[in-house]
Write a protein that holds these residues in place. Structure first.
Motif, PDB file in Angstrom:
ATOM      1  N   TYR A 259       0.984  -1.272  -0.011  1.00  0.00           N
ATOM      2  CA  TYR A 259       0.169   0.002   0.069  1.00  0.00           C
ATOM      3  C   TYR A 259       0.946   1.290   0.012  1.00  0.00           C
ATOM      4  CZ  TYR A 259      -3.559   3.162   1.469  1.00  0.00           C
ATOM      5  OH  TYR A 259      -4.384   4.233   1.315  1.00  0.00           O
ATOM      6  N   ALA A 260       1.934   1.270   0.821  1.00  0.00           N
ATOM      7  CA  ALA A 260       2.795   2.320   0.853  1.00  0.00           C
ATOM      8  C   ALA A 260       3.461   2.678  -0.628  1.00  0.00           C
ATOM      9  CB  ALA A 260       3.993   2.209   2.005  1.00  0.00           C
ATOM     10  N   ALA A 261       3.862   1.397  -1.098  1.00  0.00           N
ATOM     11  CA  ALA A 261       4.507   1.647  -2.566  1.00  0.00           C
ATOM     12  C   ALA A 261       3.644   1.779  -3.604  1.00  0.00           C
ATOM     13  CB  ALA A 261       5.253   0.188  -2.660  1.00  0.00           C
ATOM     14  N   LYS A 262       2.299   1.834  -3.340  1.00  0.00           N
ATOM     15  CA  LYS A 262       1.172   2.176  -4.349  1.00  0.00           C
ATOM     16  C   LYS A 262       1.217   0.900  -5.302  1.00  0.00           C
ATOM     17  CE  LYS A 262       0.843   6.924  -4.057  1.00  0.00           C
ATOM     18  NZ  LYS A 262       1.629   7.364  -2.517  1.00  0.00           N
ATOM     19  N   ASP A 263       1.577  -0.341  -4.919  1.00  0.00           N
ATOM     20  CA  ASP A 263       1.629  -1.417  -5.708  1.00  0.00           C
ATOM     21  C   ASP A 263       0.243  -2.114  -5.800  1.00  0.00           C
ATOM     22  OD1 ASP A 263       1.979  -3.839  -6.956  1.00  0.00           O
ATOM     23  OD2 ASP A 263       3.410  -4.674  -5.381  1.00  0.00           O
ATOM     24  N   THR A 264      -0.576  -1.562  -6.587  1.00  0.00           N
ATOM     25  CA  THR A 264      -2.261  -1.896  -6.710  1.00  0.00           C
ATOM     26  C   THR A 264      -2.185  -3.289  -7.334  1.00  0.00           C
ATOM     27  OG1 THR A 264      -2.167  -0.653  -8.821  1.00  0.00           O
ATOM     28  CG2 THR A 264      -2.925   0.493  -6.849  1.00  0.00           C
ATOM     29  N   ALA A 265      -1.166  -3.551  -8.297  1.00  0.00           N
ATOM     30  CA  ALA A 265      -1.348  -5.138  -8.922  1.00  0.00           C
ATOM     31  C   ALA A 265      -0.987  -6.002  -7.817  1.00  0.00           C
ATOM     32  CB  ALA A 265      -0.211  -5.058 -10.087  1.00  0.00           C
TER      33      ALA A 265
END
Length: 526
Positions: A259-265
């Motif tokens: 979530y912090a890395a914006k890794d939506t995949a």
């Protein structure tokens, strides 16, 4: 200290059935505060004849009585509504106390066991030759000032109105037993008993309206309202199997890192492992992972390894017949096994045949969960109190603390649901007025004579009680504070004292104090 042996057996059977019952009752509740409500445990209603001390057969304790309660204690011109109550006077003799209890934020029908000696209420009545009453809280069950739960109606659902209900009932009711018209607080001692929120209400009432109730018993009483209640999960993390806790922490750290890395995949792949890819918002997915932890609140001293909570931990920690060590199996195995548990067991346990958005989604304000304004909707009534005065949003902890719950979940997630549920009342997410609640009703600073506090070490609500970590509130003979190894409100159930000796100590101390305090009571003008 004893209760009917047949009832003890029924209680034990009830505990074994609770796994199924809780799953049915809690299905399709897509809201963290509804799922983690601070409710008192339910016990079975005994099916037996009740007789008075002289042998007269009494009405069945399931008999419903109605009290004409004021709609608005600040405006008596608004008239009254029918407030439901139930009572048992099998032990009552003239001069004995009246023990009053509300189970709080639930439909009170089905809680009639709390007027019997299967609970601390009835044990006090039995010892002191008193009568026990369960009264339904306003706007819960079918004790409603109005025939709907709109925001306009719920404006009369406040802590103060609930306090005034208890006081007005005690000072004006004519009870259906012989001599029941001559037991007002000036004529007979009244004892207020409550567990969880009902326990907090007991404290609040005796702070706000001194002199009405002679003594109080408070079990797991959440007296200190707070907005960000991440402490709910601390006793769970500390007392659950440590291998299970370790692996949960690993999965949560993995989710929060993505979530912090914006890794939506990556998050979507994780959701797919749990069969929850249909959830469009990561906060709803993070909340779904809380559900396994909320099951802790349903544990009691009689709970065995077949409970859903321990079944969950076994699914994570038993691999090829071998238990993981305290450090767990690690994040990869934990993700696979936790996801498999959701896919094979837990989704159906919670959602039955509902789709994932209907069961677990919280972002559609048109969903029936948010728009249903019919009465007997405890989730709606409780959320109103949460949004306005109570708070207790169950969230992830601050950075630097062990986390078994995602830090994605902050109070703003719950406050957003207030707008969905009550758009007429809230144009934007509200912050509950917890500081005002604590200032008005003393919170942790309560200092009232003849209040008995009973708390449980393994209770997730302990952080809101006077036994919160670091509070160190003094234990005095005027206001005793006892702690057992129990769970949430375990000390209220007589049967639990026979299982756990630390609970038995609490129950015996409470009966001893009640006997001493009641010996000091004198009627008015005596």
């Amino acid at each position: 200290m004893s209760c009917d042996p047949t009832l003890q057996l029924v209680i034990k059977m009830w505990a074994l059935m609770s796994l199924l019952l809780v799953g049915i009752a809690r299905a399709a509740i897509p809201n963290s505060m509804s799922r983690g409500m601070p409710s008192v445990p339910k016990i079975p209603v005994p099916e037996r004849l009740f007789t008075s001390p002289n042998g007269t057969i009494l009405p069945n304790i399931t008999t419903t009585y109605y009290f004409d309660q004021l709609r608005d204690h600040n405006n008596i011109n608004l008239g009254t509504f029918k407030q439901r109550y139930w009572m048992d006077w099998e032990f009552y003799e003239p001069g004995g106390p009246i023990i009053l209890n509300t189970p709080g934020e639930v439909n009170a029908d089905g809680y009639q066991g709390y007027v019997t000696n299967a609970t601390i209420n009835g044990l006090i009545a039995q010892q002191q030759k008193g009568a026990a009453i369960v009264i339904e809280h306003r706007f819960f069950g079918f004790s409603n000032p109005y025939d709907n739960l709109t925001s306009q109606s719920l404006a009369l659902l406040t802590v103060q109105q609930a306090i005034d209900d208890l006081v007005y009932f005690a000072t004006t009711v004519n009870l259906p037993m012989s001599g029941g018209d001559a037991v007002k607080p000036s004529q007979a001692p009244w004892i207020l008993v409550g567990g969880s929120y009902g326990g907090a209400l007991t404290s609040y009432t005796m702070v706000n309206k001194p002199g009405i109730f002679w003594a109080g018993y408070l079990s797991s009483a959440t007296v200190e309202a707070t907005i960000d209640y991440y402490g709910y999960f601390t006793p769970i993390r500390e007392h659950m199997p440590q291998n299970c806790s370790s692996d949960i922490q690993a999965v949560i750290a993995y989710l929060d890192g993505m979530y912090a890395a914006k890794d939506t995949a990556g998050i979507k792949t994780l959701q797919e492992t749990f069969g929850l890819s249909g959830l469009d918002h990561v906060a709803d997915f993070a909340t779904a992972l809380q559900y396994n932890l909320w099951d802790w609140q349903d544990l009691d001293p009689s709970t065995g390894p077949d409970s859903i909570f321990y079944e969950f931990c076994d699914a994570l920690e038993v691999k090829d017949g071998v238990n993981a060590g305290p450090e767990g199996w690690g994040v990869d195995h934990a993700i696979r096994s936790w996801g498999n548990f959701w896919n094979t067991t837990y989704y159906r346990y919670n959602c039955h045949d509902q789709d994932v958005q209907t069961c677990l989604g919280t972002f559609d304000p048109t969903a029936i969960y948010f728009t249903n304004i019919t009465v007997n909707n405890a989730n709606r009534s409780w959320l109103w109190m949460v949004c306005n005065q109570i708070g207790f949003y169950q969230t992830g902890p601050p950075e630097g603390q062990p986390a078994i719950v995602s830090r994605i979940l902050q109070p703003s997630y719950g406050e957003r649901e207030c707008v969905n549920m009550f758009p007429e009342a809230f144009a934007y997410p509200p912050q509950p007025a917890t500081a005002e609640t604590n200032a008005m009703y003393a919170g942790w600073n309560v200092n009232v004579p003849r209040l008995f506090f009973a708390n449980g070490l393994r209770d997730p609500w302990r952080g809101g009680t006077v036994s919160a970590d670091g509070l160190n509130k003094p234990n005095t003979t005027s206001m005793p504070i006892y702690m057992s190894d129990g769970f949430h409100c375990s000390d209220m159930i007589s049967y639990d004292g026979g299982i756990d000796p630390t609970i038995e100590v609490v129950q015996e101390a409470a009966l001893r104090y009640m006997k001493e305090w009641l010996a000091e009571w004198k009627p008015a003008n005596s």
